[in-house]
Design a protein around this motif. Structure first.
Motif, PDB file in Angstrom:
ATOM      1  N   MET A  95      17.908  28.304  62.943  1.00  0.00           N
ATOM      2  CA  MET A  95      18.914  28.516  61.906  1.00  0.00           C
ATOM      3  C   MET A  95      19.495  29.895  62.129  1.00  0.00           C
ATOM      4  SD  MET A  95      18.768  28.244  57.746  1.00  0.00           S
ATOM      5  CE  MET A  95      20.237  28.613  56.756  1.00  0.00           C
ATOM      6  N   LEU A  96      20.760  29.936  62.470  1.00  0.00           N
ATOM      7  CA  LEU A  96      21.467  31.171  62.755  1.00  0.00           C
ATOM      8  C   LEU A  96      22.274  31.557  61.518  1.00  0.00           C
ATOM      9  CD1 LEU A  96      22.401  33.314  64.856  1.00  0.00           C
ATOM     10  CD2 LEU A  96      24.227  31.721  65.476  1.00  0.00           C
ATOM     11  N   VAL A  97      21.977  32.714  60.933  1.00  0.00           N
ATOM     12  CA  VAL A  97      22.653  33.176  59.719  1.00  0.00           C
ATOM     13  C   VAL A  97      23.457  34.425  60.059  1.00  0.00           C
ATOM     14  CG1 VAL A  97      22.394  33.875  57.318  1.00  0.00           C
ATOM     15  CG2 VAL A  97      20.733  32.305  58.332  1.00  0.00           C
ATOM     16  N   LEU A  98      24.765  34.331  59.937  1.00  0.00           N
ATOM     17  CA  LEU A  98      25.642  35.472  60.196  1.00  0.00           C
ATOM     18  C   LEU A  98      25.969  36.142  58.868  1.00  0.00           C
ATOM     19  CD1 LEU A  98      28.038  33.960  62.877  1.00  0.00           C
ATOM     20  CD2 LEU A  98      25.759  34.916  63.127  1.00  0.00           C
ATOM     21  N   VAL A  99      25.710  37.435  58.791  1.00  0.00           N
ATOM     22  CA  VAL A  99      25.834  38.180  57.535  1.00  0.00           C
ATOM     23  C   VAL A  99      26.900  39.255  57.692  1.00  0.00           C
ATOM     24  CG1 VAL A  99      24.621  39.596  55.836  1.00  0.00           C
ATOM     25  CG2 VAL A  99      23.396  37.772  57.047  1.00  0.00           C
ATOM     26  N   GLY A 100      27.811  39.313  56.753  1.00  0.00           N
ATOM     27  CA  GLY A 100      28.852  40.341  56.775  1.00  0.00           C
ATOM     28  C   GLY A 100      29.763  40.192  55.581  1.00  0.00           C
ATOM     29  N   LEU A 170      15.804  22.335  54.251  1.00  0.00           N
ATOM     30  CA  LEU A 170      16.014  23.065  55.501  1.00  0.00           C
ATOM     31  C   LEU A 170      14.693  23.476  56.130  1.00  0.00           C
ATOM     32  CD1 LEU A 170      19.093  25.273  54.524  1.00  0.00           C
ATOM     33  CD2 LEU A 170      19.059  23.450  56.229  1.00  0.00           C
ATOM     34  N   VAL A 171      13.731  23.892  55.307  1.00  0.00           N
ATOM     35  CA  VAL A 171      12.407  24.240  55.837  1.00  0.00           C
ATOM     36  C   VAL A 171      11.795  23.043  56.555  1.00  0.00           C
ATOM     37  CG1 VAL A 171      10.027  24.787  55.182  1.00  0.00           C
ATOM     38  CG2 VAL A 171      11.921  26.090  54.200  1.00  0.00           C
ATOM     39  N   GLU A 172      11.892  21.865  55.925  1.00  0.00           N
ATOM     40  CA  GLU A 172      11.292  20.663  56.519  1.00  0.00           C
ATOM     41  C   GLU A 172      11.960  20.303  57.839  1.00  0.00           C
ATOM     42  OE1 GLU A 172      10.261  16.053  55.220  1.00  0.00           O
ATOM     43  OE2 GLU A 172      10.855  17.526  53.719  1.00  0.00           O
ATOM     44  N   VAL A 173      13.283  20.378  57.866  1.00  0.00           N
ATOM     45  CA  VAL A 173      13.999  20.013  59.094  1.00  0.00           C
ATOM     46  C   VAL A 173      13.715  21.013  60.206  1.00  0.00           C
ATOM     47  CG1 VAL A 173      16.310  19.902  60.102  1.00  0.00           C
ATOM     48  CG2 VAL A 173      15.810  18.668  57.987  1.00  0.00           C
ATOM     49  N   LEU A 174      13.740  22.308  59.888  1.00  0.00           N
ATOM     50  CA  LEU A 174      13.512  23.323  60.908  1.00  0.00           C
ATOM     51  C   LEU A 174      12.073  23.308  61.409  1.00  0.00           C
ATOM     52  CD1 LEU A 174      15.527  26.255  59.307  1.00  0.00           C
ATOM     53  CD2 LEU A 174      16.115  25.037  61.400  1.00  0.00           C
ATOM     54  N   SER A 175      11.149  22.854  60.572  1.00  0.00           N
ATOM     55  CA  SER A 175       9.744  22.787  60.969  1.00  0.00           C
ATOM     56  C   SER A 175       9.405  21.492  61.688  1.00  0.00           C
ATOM     57  CB  SER A 175       8.844  22.936  59.737  1.00  0.00           C
ATOM     58  OG  SER A 175       9.112  24.139  59.048  1.00  0.00           O
ATOM     59  N   GLY A 176      10.354  20.562  61.733  1.00  0.00           N
ATOM     60  CA  GLY A 176      10.118  19.279  62.382  1.00  0.00           C
ATOM     61  C   GLY A 176      10.278  19.357  63.883  1.00  0.00           C
ATOM     62  N   PRO A 177      10.236  18.192  64.536  1.00  0.00           N
ATOM     63  CA  PRO A 177      10.278  18.180  66.012  1.00  0.00           C
ATOM     64  C   PRO A 177      11.595  18.686  66.578  1.00  0.00           C
ATOM     65  CG  PRO A 177      10.359  15.946  65.116  1.00  0.00           C
ATOM     66  CD  PRO A 177      10.059  16.842  63.964  1.00  0.00           C
ATOM     67  N   GLN A 199      12.724  30.905  45.759  1.00  0.00           N
ATOM     68  CA  GLN A 199      12.981  29.567  46.259  1.00  0.00           C
ATOM     69  C   GLN A 199      13.475  29.564  47.704  1.00  0.00           C
ATOM     70  OE1 GLN A 199      13.744  30.702  43.306  1.00  0.00           O
ATOM     71  NE2 GLN A 199      13.661  29.161  41.709  1.00  0.00           N
ATOM     72  N   VAL A 200      13.966  30.699  48.185  1.00  0.00           N
ATOM     73  CA  VAL A 200      14.538  30.757  49.527  1.00  0.00           C
ATOM     74  C   VAL A 200      13.636  31.515  50.500  1.00  0.00           C
ATOM     75  CG1 VAL A 200      16.632  31.361  50.836  1.00  0.00           C
ATOM     76  CG2 VAL A 200      16.822  30.708  48.450  1.00  0.00           C
ATOM     77  N   GLN A 201      12.658  32.250  49.967  1.00  0.00           N
ATOM     78  CA  GLN A 201      11.854  33.098  50.844  1.00  0.00           C
ATOM     79  C   GLN A 201      11.102  32.304  51.902  1.00  0.00           C
ATOM     80  OE1 GLN A 201       9.529  35.510  48.171  1.00  0.00           O
ATOM     81  NE2 GLN A 201      11.104  37.082  48.037  1.00  0.00           N
ATOM     82  N   ASN A 202      10.596  31.120  51.549  1.00  0.00           N
ATOM     83  CA  ASN A 202       9.915  30.300  52.557  1.00  0.00           C
ATOM     84  C   ASN A 202      10.850  29.941  53.702  1.00  0.00           C
ATOM     85  OD1 ASN A 202       7.497  30.317  51.192  1.00  0.00           O
ATOM     86  ND2 ASN A 202       7.851  28.361  50.153  1.00  0.00           N
ATOM     87  N   LEU A 203      12.129  29.799  53.375  1.00  0.00           N
ATOM     88  CA  LEU A 203      13.116  29.487  54.411  1.00  0.00           C
ATOM     89  C   LEU A 203      13.411  30.711  55.271  1.00  0.00           C
ATOM     90  CD1 LEU A 203      15.304  27.727  55.762  1.00  0.00           C
ATOM     91  CD2 LEU A 203      16.844  28.375  53.886  1.00  0.00           C
ATOM     92  N   VAL A 204      13.800  31.831  54.638  1.00  0.00           N
ATOM     93  CA  VAL A 204      14.229  32.993  55.426  1.00  0.00           C
ATOM     94  C   VAL A 204      13.074  33.616  56.198  1.00  0.00           C
ATOM     95  CG1 VAL A 204      16.147  33.480  53.870  1.00  0.00           C
ATOM     96  CG2 VAL A 204      13.961  34.605  53.488  1.00  0.00           C
ATOM     97  N   ASN A 205      11.835  33.333  55.783  1.00  0.00           N
ATOM     98  CA  ASN A 205      10.678  33.879  56.505  1.00  0.00           C
ATOM     99  C   ASN A 205      10.247  33.030  57.694  1.00  0.00           C
ATOM    100  OD1 ASN A 205      10.505  36.093  54.794  1.00  0.00           O
ATOM    101  ND2 ASN A 205       9.078  35.092  53.393  1.00  0.00           N
ATOM    102  N   LEU A 206      10.864  31.852  57.875  1.00  0.00           N
ATOM    103  CA  LEU A 206      10.529  31.031  59.038  1.00  0.00           C
ATOM    104  C   LEU A 206      10.912  31.762  60.329  1.00  0.00           C
ATOM    105  CD1 LEU A 206      11.767  27.428  58.123  1.00  0.00           C
ATOM    106  CD2 LEU A 206       9.398  28.187  58.309  1.00  0.00           C
TER     107      LEU A 206
END
Length: 691
Positions: A95-100, A170-177, A199-206
C-alpha cells in the motif's frame, strides 16, 4: 463478489439513488428493500485511464497552442522513491500512501510511476466509487495482481462512518497472499490524524504500508530537478506560466491547478455576493461530507443562509448568473466546475468545488456553524448513500439528531452499516431500546463491544516519567540519559538522578525541567528551583510557567502567580482544565475568562466546557448556555469515529437542570438541537423495516 470483478462497464458514480423528504418534521425512513447486490466496478490497465479520470487536477490553459493532456511531467526526488517501492510490488502486496498538501502533485506522481512500471502495466486498476463499494470489494477478496486506486483516501474512503470497516478490509487484503497494490494519496493534515486514529493504526503499522512525502514546491529542489523544470517549461507554456507565477516559492504544481488564483479571488471578496455565497456553501457542504456534485437545487436552497437581508433581494435569474460567475474559468480553471452525470448531452446537473479551495479554507471554517438552509438542502436532496452516511455522522456529532436521522434512514435501508449504527445510537438516546437492538441486529453489532477512542492521554501532562529503558539506546543519547535517570531513581541514587535530569534539561527536554524543579524543592533548594523554572517560563515553556506559579502561590506572591497561570493556559491546552480551579482557590475566578476565550478562538475544544463552567459560576448562565450550544453545533470531534452523543450535550443538559429547566434538559438529550442551537421539539423516528 466474483461477479463484481471483470466488468468493462462504467459503474454507478455515486451509489444507488435514495431520497429523503419531509425532514422538517418527523423522520420517515423510506424502505428500499434488501441490501443491493454488489455493483460492478471498472477495472482496466493504467493505459486505459486518463490522468483526469484517476483524480489528477485539471491544468490551467494558456492559449490555443496549449498542448493536449496534462502538463509535461518533471521527475523529482519523491518519484525515485515511489518507483523504487513499485519494483517489488509484483511479488508482495504493497500500500503506497503519498502525503502532501493539496495540488502538490501526489496523484500525478502515482499515475506517472504506475505508467513507468513495465511489470505492472497489465494489472487492472480498480477505482471504487466510494467507501461502501470499497468495503464490498474488500469483503469479497481482491483478486491478485490488481491495483486499488484510492484518491483522496481520508476524505473519500477512510471517512468517519466507514473508517473501521475500510481499514479492517485493507489489513486483510494486504495480509493475504496477493500480490495486490493499493495506491492512496492524502493531505498532510489528514495523514497526521489517520496515523493517530486507533481504527487505522493496525493498517498504517503494517510493513506493507509505505508512506512517501511529496514536496509542496520546487523551492528545495536539486539542481537536476530545477534544470528539468526549466527544460519542460520551454516546451510547455503552462509550466512556463506556472514557473513565472510561482515566484520565489516555486509552487509550480499549485499554480498549474489554478488554485492560488481561485483562493486569492475568494479571500479578496472579488466575487459578487451571490457567487461568493455559492462557493462558501459548496465549501461547507464538502466539509460536512457531500462528495457528489452539488445540484443547482441544493445550491439554490442552501445559499439563502449565506446572504444578508440586502443581498437576498434579487431580480432576474440570479442563480443562473451567480453559477455562471462561480464557474467562470480563469486559464481554464473555475471555483465550481460544471459537470453532467445524466446520460447524453445537455446542461450541467451538478457543480464540483475545486480541491484547492476546500483544502485552504477548511481549517478557517472548521468551527463555523453551517446555516440551517444548507443542512436542510443536503438532507432533502442528497442521493448518494455514502454522502448521506457522512452527513448523518456530522449531524450527530453536532447534536442535530433530527437531521442525522433524516440523512441516515435511507442510507441504512440501502445497506449502509455505519448508518444503522448511528440510528441505534439515536434510538438509545431516546430510550427506545427495542428499536436500538433491532438496528444493532441488522448491523451485526448486537454482541459487539464498541470501544470508543479515549483521548485522555492526549489531554493531560504526563504524570509518570517515560519508560526509557524498554529499548537499548545509544550511549550519550537522550534515550540513554532517560535510561540512566530511571535506573538511578530505582536504585535510590537521588544525586545521580538529579545529575541526569540536569543533563536532560540541557538537552532540551521540557519534562525534565518540572521533574528537576520538584527534586530540587524536595532537597530544600527553593531558590535554585525557582531560578530554573523562571528561566524556562520566560523562554515560553507553559509547563514551567505552571510549576512556577505553584511555587509563587506557596510564597504568597499571588499576583505574579496569577499572571503565570493565565499565560500558561493561553499557550497550552493542557493547562485549560486546571485554570478555573487554580484561580478559584485564589479568589480570582473572573481572571480565567480571558485565557479560556483565547483557547476557544484557537480551536481548543476543552476550553468551551470550562468557559461555560466559569460563566455559570460567575452567574452568567445565559452566556454559559450559548457557549455550550455553539460548541456542540460548531464542533465535530475528529477523535470520535464511532457514533455517540456529543461531548457538550451532557454539560448542556446539566446546566439546564441546575437552571430549573429539567423538562428541556431531558428533551435536549433525547431529541438534540436544531441548526442555530435551539432545543429541538419532540420528533418521531420510525423503527427499522423488519423490526
Amino acid at each position: 463478489m466474483t461477479d463484481a470483478w471483470g466488468s468493462n462497464e462504467i459503474g454507478v458514480a455515486h451509489g444507488p439513488v435514495v431520497q429523503a423528504r419531509d425532514v422538517h418534521g418527523d423522520v420517515h425512513i423510506h424502505h428500499a428493500g434488501a441490501r443491493p447486490a454488489p455493483r460492478s466496478v471498472v477495472e482496466r490497465p493504467i493505459s486505459g485511464w486518463s490522468a483526469r479520470q484517476l483524480g489528477v487536477h485539471e491544468s490551467i490553459t494558456v492559449d490555443s497552442a496549449t498542448p493536449d493532456g496534462p502538463p509535461c511531467y518533471v521527475v523529482r526526488r519523491h518519484d525515485d522513491e515511489i518507483r523504487g517501492l513499485l519494483r517489488d510490488a509484483s511479488e508482495t502486496s504493497l500500500m503506497l500512501v503519498l502525503v502532501g498538501k493539496s495540488a502538490s502533485g501526489k496523484t500525478r506522481a502515482a499515475y506517472e510511476a504506475l505508467r513507468a512500471a513495465g511489470h505492472l502495466r497489465s494489472w487492472p486498476v480498480v477505482v471504487p466509487a466510494g467507501p461502501n463499494q470499497l468495503v464490498e470489494l474488500l469483503a469479497g477478496g481482491v483478486p491478485p495482481r490488481r491495483v486499488l486506486w484510492l484518491n483522496d483516501v481520508q476524505r473519500r474512503f477512510l471517512d468517519r462512518p466507514h473508517v473501521e470497516a475500510v481499514a479492517e478490509g485493507l489489513v486483510e487484503v494486504l495480509s493475504g497472499p496477493g500480490p495486490v497494490l493499493v495506491v492512496a494519496d492524502v493531505w498532510t493534515a489528514h495523514w497526521k490524524l489517520l496515523a493517530d486514529t486507533p481504527q487505522v493504526q493496525n493498517l498504517v503499522n503494517l510493513p506493507q504500508v509505505r508512506m512517501v512525502r511529496v514536496a509542496d514546491s520546487f523551492a528545495g529542489a536539486s539542481d537536476r530537478e530545477r534544470a528539468e523544470l526549466a527544460r519542460c517549461a520551454e516546451r510547455d507554456p503552462r509550466l512556463a506560466l506556472a514557473v513565472r507565477t510561482g515566484e520565489r516559492q516555486l509552487a509550480v504544481t499549485q499554480v498549474l491547478s489554478g488554485g492560488p488564483r481561485l483562493l486569492r479571488d475568494y479571500l479578496g471578496g472579488l466575487h459578487s455576493p451571490h457567487a461568493q455565497a455559492l462557493i462558501t456553501a459548496a465549501m461547507d457542504a464538502r466539509r460536512l461530507g457531500q462528495e457528489s456534485p452539488l445540484t443547482a437545487d441544493v445550491l439554490r436552497a442552501a445559499v439563502v443562509g449565506y446572504l444578508d437581508d440586502r443581498d437576498r433581494v434579487a431580480g432576474g435569474d440570479w442563480l443562473t448568473d451567480a453559477l455562471a460567475e462561480a464557474a467562470r474559468p480563469h486559464h481554464g480553471i473555475a471555483a465550481l466546475t460544471p459537470t453532467r452525470q445524466r446520460p447524453g448531452i445537455g446542461p450541467p446537473d451538478g457543480y464540483v468545488l475545486h480541491d484547492f479551495l476546500d483544502h485552504h479554507t477548511r481549517e478557517a471554517r472548521a468551527r463555523k456553524r453551517p446555516p440551517a438552509s444548507l443542512w436542510t438542502a443536503l438532507a432533502d436532496h442528497a442521493t448518494a448513500v455514502d454522502d448521506r452516511s457522512r452527513l448523518a455522522a456530522e449531524a450527530l456529532q453536532r447534536g442535530l439528531y433530527r437531521l442525522a436521522a433524516g440523512c441516515a434512514g435511507p442510507a441504512a435501508e440501502s445497506g449502509d452499516v455505519a448508518a444503522m449504527r448511528l440510528l441505534a445510537v439515536l434510538c438509545d438516546l431516546r430510550g427506545a431500546t427495542a428499536e436500538a437492538s433491532a438496528w444493532k441486529q441488522r448491523s451485526g453489532d448486537l454482541d459487539r463491544d464498541p470501544r470508543p477512542f479515549d483521548a485522555s492521554p492526549y489531554l493531560s501532562w504526563a504524570e509518570e516519567e517515560p519508560d526509557q529503558h524498554a529499548q537499548p539506546a545509544a550511549a550519550g543519547s537522550v534515550d540513554a540519559l532517560w535510561h540512566e535517570f530511571d535506573l538511578a531513581k530505582r536504585q535510590g541514587h537521588e544525586e545521580e538522578a538529579v545529575t541526569c535530569l540536569r543533563r536532560l534539561v540541557a538537552a532540551g527536554q521540557p519534562l525534565a525541567v518540572s521533574m528537576l524543579s520538584v527534586r530540587l524543592r524536595d532537597r530544600g533548594r527553593e531558590e535554585e528551583a525557582e531560578t530554573l523554572l523562571r528561566s524556562h517560563a520566560q523562554a515560553g515553556d507553559p509547563a514551567a510557567m505552571w510549576y512556577l506559579a505553584d511555587m509563587l502561590v506557596e510564597s504568597t506572591r499571588v499576583d505574579e502567580a496569577v499572571r503565570w497561570y493565565r499565560r500558561s493556559a493561553e499557550l497550552s491546552a493542557l493547562a485549560v482544565p486546571l485554570l478555573v480551579e487554580a484561580l478559584a482557590c485564589l479568589g480570582r475566578l473572573e481572571e480565567a475568562e480571558g485565557p479560556l476565550r483565547t483557547q476557544m478562538r484557537n480551536g481548543v475544544e476543552t476550553a468551551c466546557g470550562h468557559l461555560a463552567d466559569l460563566l455559570e459560576r460567575l452567574g452568567r448562565v445565559d452566556e454559559a448556555e450559548n457557549v455550550l450550544r455553539g460548541w456542540i453545533e460548531g464542533t465535530a470531534d475528529p477523535w470520535r469515529l464511532s457514533p455517540q452523543e456529543p461531548r457538550g450535550m451532557e454539560l448542556l443538559a446539566g446546566l439546564l437542570r441546575r437552571a430549573g429547566r429539567a423538562a428541556e434538559a431531558d428533551r435536549v438529550r433525547r431529541y438534540g438541537i436544531e441548526p442555530g442551537g435551539s432545543t429541538a421539539a419532540a420528533w418521531e423516528l420510525a423503527p427499522p423495516r423488519d423490526a
